[in-house]
Design a protein around this motif. Structure first.
Motif, PDB file in Angstrom:
ATOM      1  N   VAL A 256      83.906  43.418  41.943  1.00  0.00           N
ATOM      2  CA  VAL A 256      82.931  43.913  40.967  1.00  0.00           C
ATOM      3  C   VAL A 256      82.236  45.163  41.495  1.00  0.00           C
ATOM      4  CG1 VAL A 256      80.748  43.389  39.817  1.00  0.00           C
ATOM      5  CG2 VAL A 256      82.569  41.685  39.860  1.00  0.00           C
ATOM      6  N   TYR A 257      81.885  45.173  42.771  1.00  0.00           N
ATOM      7  CA  TYR A 257      81.259  46.360  43.361  1.00  0.00           C
ATOM      8  C   TYR A 257      82.221  47.549  43.364  1.00  0.00           C
ATOM      9  CZ  TYR A 257      77.048  43.945  44.962  1.00  0.00           C
ATOM     10  OH  TYR A 257      75.858  43.274  45.009  1.00  0.00           O
ATOM     11  N   LEU A 258      83.495  47.299  43.623  1.00  0.00           N
ATOM     12  CA  LEU A 258      84.475  48.388  43.580  1.00  0.00           C
ATOM     13  C   LEU A 258      84.583  48.964  42.172  1.00  0.00           C
ATOM     14  CD1 LEU A 258      87.343  46.921  45.810  1.00  0.00           C
ATOM     15  CD2 LEU A 258      85.715  48.708  46.418  1.00  0.00           C
ATOM     16  N   LEU A 259      84.594  48.094  41.184  1.00  0.00           N
ATOM     17  CA  LEU A 259      84.666  48.561  39.792  1.00  0.00           C
ATOM     18  C   LEU A 259      83.416  49.328  39.396  1.00  0.00           C
ATOM     19  CD1 LEU A 259      86.227  45.388  38.107  1.00  0.00           C
ATOM     20  CD2 LEU A 259      87.371  47.531  38.701  1.00  0.00           C
ATOM     21  N   LEU A 260      82.261  48.860  39.852  1.00  0.00           N
ATOM     22  CA  LEU A 260      81.021  49.586  39.554  1.00  0.00           C
ATOM     23  C   LEU A 260      81.030  50.962  40.216  1.00  0.00           C
ATOM     24  CD1 LEU A 260      78.319  46.766  39.881  1.00  0.00           C
ATOM     25  CD2 LEU A 260      79.093  47.898  37.797  1.00  0.00           C
ATOM     26  N   GLY A 261      81.581  51.043  41.425  1.00  0.00           N
ATOM     27  CA  GLY A 261      81.664  52.343  42.095  1.00  0.00           C
ATOM     28  C   GLY A 261      82.527  53.317  41.321  1.00  0.00           C
ATOM     29  N   VAL A 262      83.672  52.849  40.826  1.00  0.00           N
ATOM     30  CA  VAL A 262      84.537  53.720  40.018  1.00  0.00           C
ATOM     31  C   VAL A 262      83.838  54.119  38.722  1.00  0.00           C
ATOM     32  CG1 VAL A 262      86.721  53.838  38.769  1.00  0.00           C
ATOM     33  CG2 VAL A 262      86.632  52.767  41.018  1.00  0.00           C
ATOM     34  N   ALA A 263      83.118  53.180  38.103  1.00  0.00           N
ATOM     35  CA  ALA A 263      82.405  53.492  36.863  1.00  0.00           C
ATOM     36  C   ALA A 263      81.341  54.560  37.086  1.00  0.00           C
ATOM     37  CB  ALA A 263      81.771  52.219  36.298  1.00  0.00           C
ATOM     38  N   VAL A 264      80.637  54.488  38.210  1.00  0.00           N
ATOM     39  CA  VAL A 264      79.623  55.499  38.522  1.00  0.00           C
ATOM     40  C   VAL A 264      80.277  56.863  38.732  1.00  0.00           C
ATOM     41  CG1 VAL A 264      77.934  56.214  40.249  1.00  0.00           C
ATOM     42  CG2 VAL A 264      77.968  53.845  39.451  1.00  0.00           C
ATOM     43  N   ILE A 265      81.398  56.882  39.428  1.00  0.00           N
ATOM     44  CA  ILE A 265      82.106  58.155  39.663  1.00  0.00           C
ATOM     45  C   ILE A 265      82.572  58.747  38.334  1.00  0.00           C
ATOM     46  CG2 ILE A 265      84.166  59.183  40.691  1.00  0.00           C
ATOM     47  CD1 ILE A 265      83.890  57.161  42.970  1.00  0.00           C
TER      48      ILE A 265
END
Length: 282
Positions: A256-265
């Protein structure tokens, strides 16, 4: 003076009160809301809560959230595996968006009323509306049955729905060009493709770019969702395995944190693109 004031105030006509007309759409809307309310109340009344223990349920929820978001770990997989799966999801979203954008642009010219006959534009829009009405996951499942599990079914299913979505967005952007301008160019002897690429396209590039990037964000979310269904071996597959098979909430939190990081980018890139291409010109 007092008599005149009283006579004036007594002869002042009352303010008319507007009555809300119960038109057919309003009646249908109220009927739907009433039906949903009745269904909701019936479901709550007939809900079986005999074995429900709220204390244990909230305790378990707190423990799962603590494991997911405060103690994320790799779990049974490795960093290289999860990173590769995340790159696969991003690549899947990018590929399907680019394919959908190229195909949708040419179909959109047949759906724009200022470029195509009305019967053709209405037919194309009706077909695209039918395709959009079916969720992406169903298209992926359909192509999984036809083509077998794997990345191919995910690519075709996501691209198919992307085309229908972008045709609507692109055709509406093309229709913003004045028909008088197009007719004047045709009258002066300019052919169809020069009109499209030299007169229409330069003026709608910001809108096309904005819609395409929005679809890219949608495709990334869809790629994660359909990863397990299509067996595409992307991050969605490992999210499903960690949550539904291994019950490893530590790895679920990390994904979930990895997906949130991609979403922020993606959001930062979107803001940069809007600032670069949509900034006002003096």
């Amino acid at each position: 003076m007092m008599a005149s004031e009283r006579s004036t105030s007594s002869t002042t006509p009352p303010i008319p009160v507007k009555k809300t007309l119960l038109t057919r759409p309003r009646l249908v809307l109220r009927g739907v809301l009433l039906g949903l309310t009745v269904i909701t109340i019936y479901s709550l009344v007939t809900l079986n809560t005999g074995g429900l223990k709220l204390g244990e349920a909230f305790t378990s929820l707190g423990q799962n959230l603590d494991a997911m978001f405060l103690h994320p770990t790799v779990g049974q997989d490795s960093w290289n595996l999860l990173t590769h799966a995340l790159v696969t999801s991003v690549s899947l979203a990018m590929l399907t968006t680019l394919l959908g954008a190229v195909i949708a642009f040419f179909i959109a010219m047949a759906a724009a009323r200022n470029l195509a006959p009305s019967w053709l534009a209405n037919t194309v829009k009706a077909v695209m509306a039918f395709i959009r009405a079916i969720p992406t996951i169903l298209w992926v499942l359909i192509y999984s049955v036809v083509m077998g599990l794997g990345a191919n079914a995910a690519v075709v299913g996501l691209t198919f729905h992307s085309i229908a979505y972008l045709v609507k967005a692109y055709s509406e952007s093309i229709e913003e060009t004045s028909p008088d301008t197009i007719e004047a160019l045709k009258a002066s002897g300019v052919r169809f493709w020069p009109i499209v690429f030299q007169a229409i396209l330069p003026s709608i590039i910001p809108a096309l770019l904005s819609w395409t990037f929005i679809r890219f964000e949608i495709n990334f979310a869809n790629a994660v969702a359909v990863g397990a269904a299509a067996g595409a071996n992307d991050i969605g597959y490992y999210l499903f395995m960690a949550s539904g098979f291994y019950f490893n909430f530590h790895e679920v939190g990390l994904i979930v944190y990895l997906l949130l990081g991609v979403a922020v980018i993606l959001e930062l890139v979107s803001m940069w693109l809007r600032g670069h291409y949509l900034k006002p010109t003096n």
